[in-house]
Design a protein around this motif. Structure first.
Motif, PDB file in Angstrom:
ATOM      1  N   PHE A 183       0.828  -1.197   0.000  1.00  0.00           N
ATOM      2  CA  PHE A 183       0.000   0.000   0.000  1.00  0.00           C
ATOM      3  C   PHE A 183       0.867   1.253   0.000  1.00  0.00           C
ATOM      4  O   PHE A 183       1.978   1.249   0.536  1.00  0.00           O
ATOM      5  CB  PHE A 183      -0.884   0.046   1.256  1.00  0.00           C
ATOM      6  CG  PHE A 183      -1.682  -1.204   1.483  1.00  0.00           C
ATOM      7  CD1 PHE A 183      -2.959  -1.334   0.947  1.00  0.00           C
ATOM      8  CD2 PHE A 183      -1.153  -2.261   2.220  1.00  0.00           C
ATOM      9  CE1 PHE A 183      -3.691  -2.487   1.146  1.00  0.00           C
ATOM     10  CE2 PHE A 183      -1.881  -3.426   2.424  1.00  0.00           C
ATOM     11  CZ  PHE A 183      -3.150  -3.535   1.883  1.00  0.00           C
ATOM     12  N   ALA A 184       0.324   2.315  -0.571  1.00  0.00           N
ATOM     13  CA  ALA A 184       0.877   3.638  -0.312  1.00  0.00           C
ATOM     14  C   ALA A 184       0.634   3.911   1.171  1.00  0.00           C
ATOM     15  O   ALA A 184      -0.505   3.848   1.650  1.00  0.00           O
ATOM     16  CB  ALA A 184       0.183   4.677  -1.180  1.00  0.00           C
ATOM     17  N   PHE A 185       1.700   4.161   1.917  1.00  0.00           N
ATOM     18  CA  PHE A 185       1.583   4.195   3.376  1.00  0.00           C
ATOM     19  C   PHE A 185       0.549   5.205   3.872  1.00  0.00           C
ATOM     20  O   PHE A 185      -0.320   4.882   4.692  1.00  0.00           O
ATOM     21  CB  PHE A 185       2.941   4.511   4.018  1.00  0.00           C
ATOM     22  CG  PHE A 185       2.852   4.647   5.513  1.00  0.00           C
ATOM     23  CD1 PHE A 185       2.805   3.535   6.330  1.00  0.00           C
ATOM     24  CD2 PHE A 185       2.774   5.902   6.114  1.00  0.00           C
ATOM     25  CE1 PHE A 185       2.694   3.657   7.706  1.00  0.00           C
ATOM     26  CE2 PHE A 185       2.659   6.041   7.478  1.00  0.00           C
ATOM     27  CZ  PHE A 185       2.622   4.907   8.281  1.00  0.00           C
ATOM     28  N   ALA A 186       0.639   6.442   3.404  1.00  0.00           N
ATOM     29  CA  ALA A 186      -0.251   7.483   3.920  1.00  0.00           C
ATOM     30  C   ALA A 186      -1.713   7.116   3.700  1.00  0.00           C
ATOM     31  O   ALA A 186      -2.563   7.318   4.583  1.00  0.00           O
ATOM     32  CB  ALA A 186       0.073   8.822   3.266  1.00  0.00           C
ATOM     33  N   ALA A 187      -2.022   6.534   2.528  1.00  0.00           N
ATOM     34  CA  ALA A 187      -3.407   6.214   2.207  1.00  0.00           C
ATOM     35  C   ALA A 187      -3.947   5.082   3.081  1.00  0.00           C
ATOM     36  O   ALA A 187      -5.065   5.167   3.599  1.00  0.00           O
ATOM     37  CB  ALA A 187      -3.523   5.844   0.728  1.00  0.00           C
ATOM     38  N   ILE A 188      -3.173   4.012   3.278  1.00  0.00           N
ATOM     39  CA  ILE A 188      -3.688   2.897   4.076  1.00  0.00           C
ATOM     40  C   ILE A 188      -3.738   3.263   5.555  1.00  0.00           C
ATOM     41  O   ILE A 188      -4.619   2.801   6.291  1.00  0.00           O
ATOM     42  CB  ILE A 188      -2.856   1.612   3.842  1.00  0.00           C
ATOM     43  CG1 ILE A 188      -3.594   0.396   4.397  1.00  0.00           C
ATOM     44  CG2 ILE A 188      -1.473   1.733   4.459  1.00  0.00           C
ATOM     45  CD1 ILE A 188      -4.916   0.097   3.733  1.00  0.00           C
ATOM     46  N   PHE A 189      -2.825   4.133   5.988  1.00  0.00           N
ATOM     47  CA  PHE A 189      -2.858   4.583   7.378  1.00  0.00           C
ATOM     48  C   PHE A 189      -4.150   5.367   7.638  1.00  0.00           C
ATOM     49  O   PHE A 189      -4.845   5.138   8.633  1.00  0.00           O
ATOM     50  CB  PHE A 189      -1.624   5.429   7.678  1.00  0.00           C
ATOM     51  CG  PHE A 189      -1.445   5.782   9.131  1.00  0.00           C
ATOM     52  CD1 PHE A 189      -1.986   5.009  10.154  1.00  0.00           C
ATOM     53  CD2 PHE A 189      -0.719   6.914   9.494  1.00  0.00           C
ATOM     54  CE1 PHE A 189      -1.813   5.348  11.496  1.00  0.00           C
ATOM     55  CE2 PHE A 189      -0.543   7.268  10.818  1.00  0.00           C
ATOM     56  CZ  PHE A 189      -1.101   6.481  11.823  1.00  0.00           C
ATOM     57  N   ARG A 190      -4.487   6.278   6.726  1.00  0.00           N
ATOM     58  CA  ARG A 190      -5.740   7.031   6.866  1.00  0.00           C
ATOM     59  C   ARG A 190      -6.946   6.095   6.844  1.00  0.00           C
ATOM     60  O   ARG A 190      -7.898   6.264   7.621  1.00  0.00           O
ATOM     61  CB  ARG A 190      -5.874   8.061   5.742  1.00  0.00           C
ATOM     62  CG  ARG A 190      -4.983   9.277   5.878  1.00  0.00           C
ATOM     63  CD  ARG A 190      -5.406  10.384   4.920  1.00  0.00           C
ATOM     64  NE  ARG A 190      -5.394   9.939   3.527  1.00  0.00           N
ATOM     65  CZ  ARG A 190      -4.354  10.064   2.718  1.00  0.00           C
ATOM     66  NH1 ARG A 190      -3.230  10.618   3.155  1.00  0.00           N
ATOM     67  NH2 ARG A 190      -4.430   9.651   1.457  1.00  0.00           N
ATOM     68  N   ALA A 191      -6.908   5.106   5.963  1.00  0.00           N
ATOM     69  CA  ALA A 191      -8.028   4.177   5.858  1.00  0.00           C
ATOM     70  C   ALA A 191      -8.220   3.380   7.139  1.00  0.00           C
ATOM     71  O   ALA A 191      -9.350   3.202   7.617  1.00  0.00           O
ATOM     72  CB  ALA A 191      -7.806   3.237   4.676  1.00  0.00           C
ATOM     73  N   HIS A 192      -7.129   2.883   7.712  1.00  0.00           N
ATOM     74  CA  HIS A 192      -7.230   2.114   8.958  1.00  0.00           C
ATOM     75  C   HIS A 192      -7.726   2.993  10.106  1.00  0.00           C
ATOM     76  O   HIS A 192      -8.550   2.564  10.920  1.00  0.00           O
ATOM     77  CB  HIS A 192      -5.883   1.488   9.303  1.00  0.00           C
ATOM     78  CG  HIS A 192      -5.753   0.065   8.858  1.00  0.00           C
ATOM     79  ND1 HIS A 192      -6.299  -0.991   9.555  1.00  0.00           N
ATOM     80  CD2 HIS A 192      -5.152  -0.482   7.767  1.00  0.00           C
ATOM     81  CE1 HIS A 192      -6.018  -2.128   8.939  1.00  0.00           C
ATOM     82  NE2 HIS A 192      -5.323  -1.846   7.847  1.00  0.00           N
ATOM     83  N   GLU A 193      -7.210   4.208  10.192  1.00  0.00           N
ATOM     84  CA  GLU A 193      -7.654   5.108  11.258  1.00  0.00           C
ATOM     85  C   GLU A 193      -9.153   5.425  11.105  1.00  0.00           C
ATOM     86  O   GLU A 193      -9.898   5.452  12.093  1.00  0.00           O
ATOM     87  CB  GLU A 193      -6.836   6.401  11.238  1.00  0.00           C
ATOM     88  CG  GLU A 193      -5.386   6.252  11.679  1.00  0.00           C
ATOM     89  CD  GLU A 193      -5.239   6.149  13.200  1.00  0.00           C
ATOM     90  OE1 GLU A 193      -6.213   5.779  13.892  1.00  0.00           O
ATOM     91  OE2 GLU A 193      -4.118   6.431  13.685  1.00  0.00           O
ATOM     92  N   ALA A 194      -9.593   5.635   9.870  1.00  0.00           N
ATOM     93  CA  ALA A 194     -10.998   5.943   9.638  1.00  0.00           C
ATOM     94  C   ALA A 194     -11.887   4.757   9.996  1.00  0.00           C
ATOM     95  O   ALA A 194     -12.963   4.916  10.606  1.00  0.00           O
ATOM     96  CB  ALA A 194     -11.210   6.345   8.176  1.00  0.00           C
ATOM     97  N   ALA A 195     -11.461   3.553   9.624  1.00  0.00           N
ATOM     98  CA  ALA A 195     -12.243   2.360   9.950  1.00  0.00           C
ATOM     99  C   ALA A 195     -12.334   2.172  11.460  1.00  0.00           C
ATOM    100  O   ALA A 195     -13.405   1.847  12.001  1.00  0.00           O
ATOM    101  CB  ALA A 195     -11.615   1.137   9.294  1.00  0.00           C
ATOM    102  N   ALA A 196     -11.224   2.400  12.154  1.00  0.00           N
ATOM    103  CA  ALA A 196     -11.232   2.268  13.610  1.00  0.00           C
ATOM    104  C   ALA A 196     -12.143   3.308  14.246  1.00  0.00           C
ATOM    105  O   ALA A 196     -12.881   3.023  15.201  1.00  0.00           O
ATOM    106  CB  ALA A 196      -9.811   2.393  14.152  1.00  0.00           C
ATOM    107  N   ALA A 197     -12.119   4.533  13.718  1.00  0.00           N
ATOM    108  CA  ALA A 197     -12.951   5.605  14.268  1.00  0.00           C
ATOM    109  C   ALA A 197     -14.436   5.296  14.119  1.00  0.00           C
ATOM    110  O   ALA A 197     -15.261   5.716  14.936  1.00  0.00           O
ATOM    111  CB  ALA A 197     -12.619   6.928  13.581  1.00  0.00           C
ATOM    112  N   GLN A 198     -14.790   4.537  13.074  1.00  0.00           N
ATOM    113  CA  GLN A 198     -16.189   4.194  12.847  1.00  0.00           C
ATOM    114  C   GLN A 198     -16.569   2.854  13.476  1.00  0.00           C
ATOM    115  O   GLN A 198     -17.687   2.372  13.282  1.00  0.00           O
ATOM    116  CB  GLN A 198     -16.488   4.175  11.351  1.00  0.00           C
ATOM    117  CG  GLN A 198     -16.371   5.541  10.694  1.00  0.00           C
ATOM    118  CD  GLN A 198     -16.893   5.554   9.266  1.00  0.00           C
ATOM    119  OE1 GLN A 198     -17.771   4.761   8.915  1.00  0.00           O
ATOM    120  NE2 GLN A 198     -16.370   6.457   8.443  1.00  0.00           N
ATOM    121  N   GLY A 199     -15.651   2.258  14.220  1.00  0.00           N
ATOM    122  CA  GLY A 199     -15.943   0.988  14.885  1.00  0.00           C
ATOM    123  C   GLY A 199     -16.007  -0.191  13.945  1.00  0.00           C
ATOM    124  O   GLY A 199     -16.543  -1.245  14.302  1.00  0.00           O
TER     125      GLY A 199
END
Length: 418
Positions: A183-199
């Motif tokens: 993965f492009a690091f910045a993009a997958i990091f944002r995606a994981h953080e967003a998924a965690a924030a939404q439970g």
């Protein structure tokens, strides 16, 4: 290629970082310890996996995410590999695989690598080619890539109530996903953080997280041999696969020598064997002029018939100006591992009148062993004078001779030469 210091907690920026997910319990395999620490041909499963990723020279750092209770298992499994400058300290994982990957991403955030690979600890047979293909897909513009193999079996949908077949599924476009996934690091990091924030914590792989976030996921060809150990039967099959690999591998020993020299210039220390040695002069060179590491690098590359230090790191290229020579030796060792080889012995002789080498010999051996991720008992450092003769006798510079002895799989050499 940036090589960070070993096991540091806040690594500098790198190109490609790998996360190995090893925090699971692996209960389906059975036994008293998690599957990633079970023995496979004399090594822990995790050890095989780490070695497979370190064999890919494009990977700059490796971080293993482990269960907080597994530090003793981890230390026993990794042992001397922890001294490899690409290995970072293990990171404690979370309650799910998704949470564990996020822990690994957060640990890498200070470095902000360009690309991150995520790989399962229980896939010990991943090849360097599969890893390289995943990296290449992201470098060529994909947001993400997943290694996958076409589904070969006919697929049936079953009514779980009756047990009857309700549909035969067209398998033409179906693939079975593997790891690594890149993965492009910045993009997958944002995606994981967003998924965690939404439970959202039920996604089964990181490509699923990427898709959920709207990232485009490319597919690279996986390898049927890149199996995941999930059950006790899987472990038995992996043992058979490892035994077959060992039985079919015939080793050859290769020995190569090299020589390097650098002249003195004004300074207050010289770099020798990867350590600063106090002296009333320095050594002149395009990099840090570590004559010992330069000779060792050339000797290792020579065992592979893979050019020399100048062909890989030309002094005409300004990016190598003043760099630490441990990067050159680590690169050569990476090339060796990429071809399935291993260090048997490294020997160097330093020729100079001054400085005195004896007081620094053991530190040099330890540092060389650390760079090469091998035992100090496999590294010899000797020193001699030239009895006042020649340029070294006139204290105009320092010379070093090096010998590398390695083992290479004969099948790998046949493939390279054929």
């Amino acid at each position: 290629m940036t090589r960070p210091a070993a096991t540091q907690d806040s690594p500098p920026a790198t190109g490609v970082s790998a996360i190995i997910v090893a925090a699971g319990r692996g209960t389906r395999v059975g036994g008293e310890i998690p599957k990633q620490y079970r023995d496979l041909g004399g090594k822990a499963v995790l050890r095989h996996t780490v070695e497979a990723l370190l064999a890919c020279s494009e990977i700059d750092t490796v971080t293993v995410v482990i269960h907080p209770d597994d530090h003793p298992f981890y230390e026993r499994s990794i042992r001397d590999l922890a001294s490899d400058p690409r290995m970072h300290a293990p990171v404690s994982g979370g309650a799910t695989r998704q949470a564990s990957v996020l822990c690994g991403l957060r640990a890498l955030a200070p470095a902000a690598p360009d690309i991150v690979l995520v790989h399962d600890a229980a896939r010990p047979f991943v090849s360097a080619g599969v890893v390289a293909a995943s990296i290449a897909a992201v470098r060529e513009g994909a947001d993400a890539s997943v290694s996958a193999v076409p589904v070969a079996d006919t697929l049936k949908r079953i009514d779980m109530g009756t047990g009857h077949v309700t549909q035969t599924i067209d398998r033409t476009a179906l693939h079975a996903a593997q790891t690594p996934q890149a993965f492009a690091f910045a993009a997958i990091f944002r995606a994981h953080e967003a998924a965690a924030a939404q439970g959202l914590n039920t996604l089964t792989d990181d490509a699923g997280v990427a898709q959920w976030a709207g990232m485009k996921v490319a597919v690279t060809l996986g390898d049927p041999a890149n199996v995941k150990i999930t059950s006790a039967e899987d472990l038995m099959q992996a043992e058979q696969q490892q035994a077959l690999r060992t039985r079919n591998t015939h080793w050859e020993t290769r020995v190569a020598t090299a020589y390097d020299v650098h002249a003195f210039e004004p300074g207050d220390h010289v770099m020798l064997g990867g350590i600063p040695v106090p002296h009333d002069q320095g050594l002149k060179g395009h990099s840090d002029a570590d004559v010992v590491l330069h000779a060792l690098t050339d000797a290792v590359l020579a065992t592979l018939c893979d050019g020399d230090i100048g062909s890989h790191f030309p002094p005409s290229d300004p990016q190598w100006r003043g760099v630490s020579s441990d990067r050159f030796l680590a690169f050569a060792i990476g090339r060796l591992r990429e071809r399935g080889g291993e260090i048997t012995h490294l020997d160097t002789t330093i020729v100079c009148e001054h400085p005195k080498i004896g007081p620094h010999r053991d530190r040099m051996r330890e540092r060389i062993a650390e760079i090469c991720a091998t035992a100090a008992s496999r590294v010899s450092v000797k020193a001699t004078t030239s009895e006042g003769l020649g340029f070294t006798g006139r204290s105009e510079g320092i010379a070093a001779l090096a010998t590398a002895t390695v083992r290479l799989p004969e099948y790998e050499q046949n493939a390279l030469e054929g």
